[in-house]
Design an enzyme around this catalytic site. Structure first.
Site, PDB file in Angstrom:
ATOM      1  N   LYS A 126      -9.713  -9.125  -1.068  1.00 49.64           N
ATOM      2  CA  LYS A 126      -8.803  -8.951  -2.206  1.00 49.64           C
ATOM      3  C   LYS A 126      -9.408  -8.045  -3.269  1.00 49.64           C
ATOM      4  CE  LYS A 126      -6.106 -13.115  -1.413  1.00 49.64           C
ATOM      5  NZ  LYS A 126      -6.652 -13.393  -0.074  1.00 49.64           N
ATOM      6  N   LYS A 161      -3.057 -15.501  -6.996  1.00 51.43           N
ATOM      7  CA  LYS A 161      -3.655 -15.831  -5.706  1.00 51.43           C
ATOM      8  C   LYS A 161      -5.144 -16.124  -5.865  1.00 51.43           C
ATOM      9  CE  LYS A 161      -2.452 -11.710  -4.054  1.00 51.43           C
ATOM     10  NZ  LYS A 161      -2.334 -10.497  -3.183  1.00 51.43           N
ATOM     11  N   ARG A 211       1.159  -4.255   7.416  1.00 49.99           N
ATOM     12  CA  ARG A 211      -0.222  -4.147   7.861  1.00 49.99           C
ATOM     13  C   ARG A 211      -0.419  -2.772   8.483  1.00 49.99           C
ATOM     14  NH1 ARG A 211      -4.243  -7.427   9.436  1.00 49.99           N
ATOM     15  NH2 ARG A 211      -3.929  -8.221   7.315  1.00 49.99           N
ATOM     16  N   ARG A 226       5.584  -7.423   7.816  1.00 52.41           N
ATOM     17  CA  ARG A 226       5.709  -8.879   7.937  1.00 52.41           C
ATOM     18  C   ARG A 226       6.684  -9.346   6.863  1.00 52.41           C
ATOM     19  NH1 ARG A 226      -0.594  -9.328   7.405  1.00 52.41           N
ATOM     20  NH2 ARG A 226       0.034  -7.720   5.895  1.00 52.41           N
ATOM     21  N   ARG A 234       6.194 -15.098   0.825  1.00 59.58           N
ATOM     22  CA  ARG A 234       5.046 -14.614   1.591  1.00 59.58           C
ATOM     23  C   ARG A 234       5.504 -14.066   2.931  1.00 59.58           C
ATOM     24  NH1 ARG A 234       1.697 -20.033   1.792  1.00 59.58           N
ATOM     25  NH2 ARG A 234       3.783 -20.686   2.460  1.00 59.58           N
ATOM     26  N   ASP A 274      -3.140  -3.850   3.645  1.00 57.86           N
ATOM     27  CA  ASP A 274      -1.869  -4.506   3.357  1.00 57.86           C
ATOM     28  C   ASP A 274      -1.170  -3.723   2.254  1.00 57.86           C
ATOM     29  OD1 ASP A 274      -2.431  -6.372   5.258  1.00 57.86           O
ATOM     30  OD2 ASP A 274      -2.899  -7.990   3.860  1.00 57.86           O
ATOM     31  N   GLU A 282      -4.309  -5.487  -0.296  1.00 59.83           N
ATOM     32  CA  GLU A 282      -5.561  -6.010   0.248  1.00 59.83           C
ATOM     33  C   GLU A 282      -6.160  -4.989   1.197  1.00 59.83           C
ATOM     34  OE1 GLU A 282      -5.679  -9.893   2.012  1.00 59.83           O
ATOM     35  OE2 GLU A 282      -4.458 -10.816   0.447  1.00 59.83           O
ATOM     36  N   ASN A 284      -8.366  -5.552   4.463  1.00 58.84           N
ATOM     37  CA  ASN A 284      -8.889  -6.574   5.363  1.00 58.84           C
ATOM     38  C   ASN A 284      -9.964  -5.981   6.274  1.00 58.84           C
ATOM     39  OD1 ASN A 284      -6.882  -9.081   5.110  1.00 58.84           O
ATOM     40  ND2 ASN A 284      -5.719  -7.191   4.907  1.00 58.84           N
TER      41      ASN A 284
END
Length: 318
Positions: A126, A161, A211, A226, A234, A274, A282, A284
């Protein structure tokens, strides 16, 4: 080549969607030897090398349930492999942190580790976005109750978050009415003891949390959007989001082509960005996923691209 996957227990894999499994399948197709262990199996003792205690050499059966067969079990020095792939799922807790240090020691002994252990530590998923403010929505990182309230007063509709969450866990939206803001702050920052990230709500989440995969510094031409379902905010697949593959947008490509070469130069062979709307949310690096979903829906062979890049990285490091 002898490849060691440091991952969650093989028995827990859902092979119809597991990215690590798709990597193994492509590697096996090319004749590479597959070994697997859990981070808890990593051992170092003075006078010896970092070793995967009881590592399992496996072959793939092609069966959906009993998908692997153990050919042998041995204590395997990581430096005696051609590559070590760190694929342990988040959270990035103390044990993950310790594992990266053992993997770093294995590197000093000659092992080739992907993603690079130091880079895993340096890029918390994050917080890594802070390096690229030109791509992110208005964002606050703080422990302060007052700072969070001021940010909400300015932006009116925000997402809060925890920094150590995964799969959408612990994410809250607070709208203009501020309903439950105090309670949510108390839950997340634990009375000022823990740091929280707050971001302006990006309404394009309704079209999906994308993603975008970057392999060897190069973006995969398709992403997985997503999409939240029902009343959910979410899009995470683990939170019930629906995965829809689609070509990456011009903005997605701009973000990926900026971050990708920087990440690759730091030893991050595989990165999952993301992106919601035009905003990076984000970066990842621990165990990026979505290989199979993208491949199945578009026909683009993501595992092939990854193993190609892995083979090239191994040869370059030789």
């Amino acid at each position: 080549m002898k490849l060691l996957f440091v991952a969650d227990p093989l028995e827990s894999f859902k092979t119809y969607k597991d990215t690590t499994f798709s990597m193994m399948r492509e590697a096996a197709r090319r004749g590479h030897q597959l070994w697997a262990c859990h981070p808890a199996d990593l051992v170092w003792q003075q006078g010896a090398k970092v070793t995967a205690h009881g590592a399992r050499c496996i072959t793939l059966t092609g069966d959906a349930d009993d998908w692997f067969k153990v050919e042998q079990t041995a204590d395997l020095a990581l430096a005696d492999t051609d590559a070590v792939l760190m694929r342990k799922d988040p959270p990035f807790d103390s044990e993950f942190f310790y594992a990266t240090h053992l993997l770093g020691q294995a590197e000093r002994e000659g092992a080739k580790v992907f993603n690079k252990p130091a880079a895993l530590r340096d890029h918390p998923e994050k917080l890594a976005i802070l390096e690229f403010p030109q791509f992110i929505a208005p964002t606050l990182v703080t422990r302060s109750d007052a700072a969070i309230r001021a940010f909400h007063a300015e932006h009116r509709d925000v997402i809060l978050k925890p920094l150590d969450g995964m799969g959408g866990m612990g994410i809250f939206r607070v709208g203009p009415d501020g309903m439950n803001l105090g309670s949510i702050i108390e839950t997340l920052n634990k009375g000022g003891a823990e740091t929280v990230m707050v971001q302006r709500y990006v309404p394009e989440i309704k079209q999906g949390d994308k993603r975008v995969l970057v392999i060897g510094g190069v973006p995969v031409p398709f992403c997985l959007a997503r999409i939240p379902q029902g009343s959910e905010i979410r899009g995470n697949l683990a939170a019930g989001g629906k995965g829809v593959a689609q070509p990456i947008s011009a903005r997605d490509r701009e973000i990926a082509e900026t971050i990708g070469p920087i990440a690759a130069a730091r030893g991050l062979l595989l990165v999952g960005l993301d992106v919601i709307g035009d905003c990076l949310t984000e970066i990842n690096v621990t165990s990026p996923t979505c290989f199979q979903e993208i491949s199945d829906q578009t026909g683009f062979d993501v595992p092939k691209m990854f193993i190609d890049a892995l083979e090239q990285a191994i040869l370059a490091a030789a």
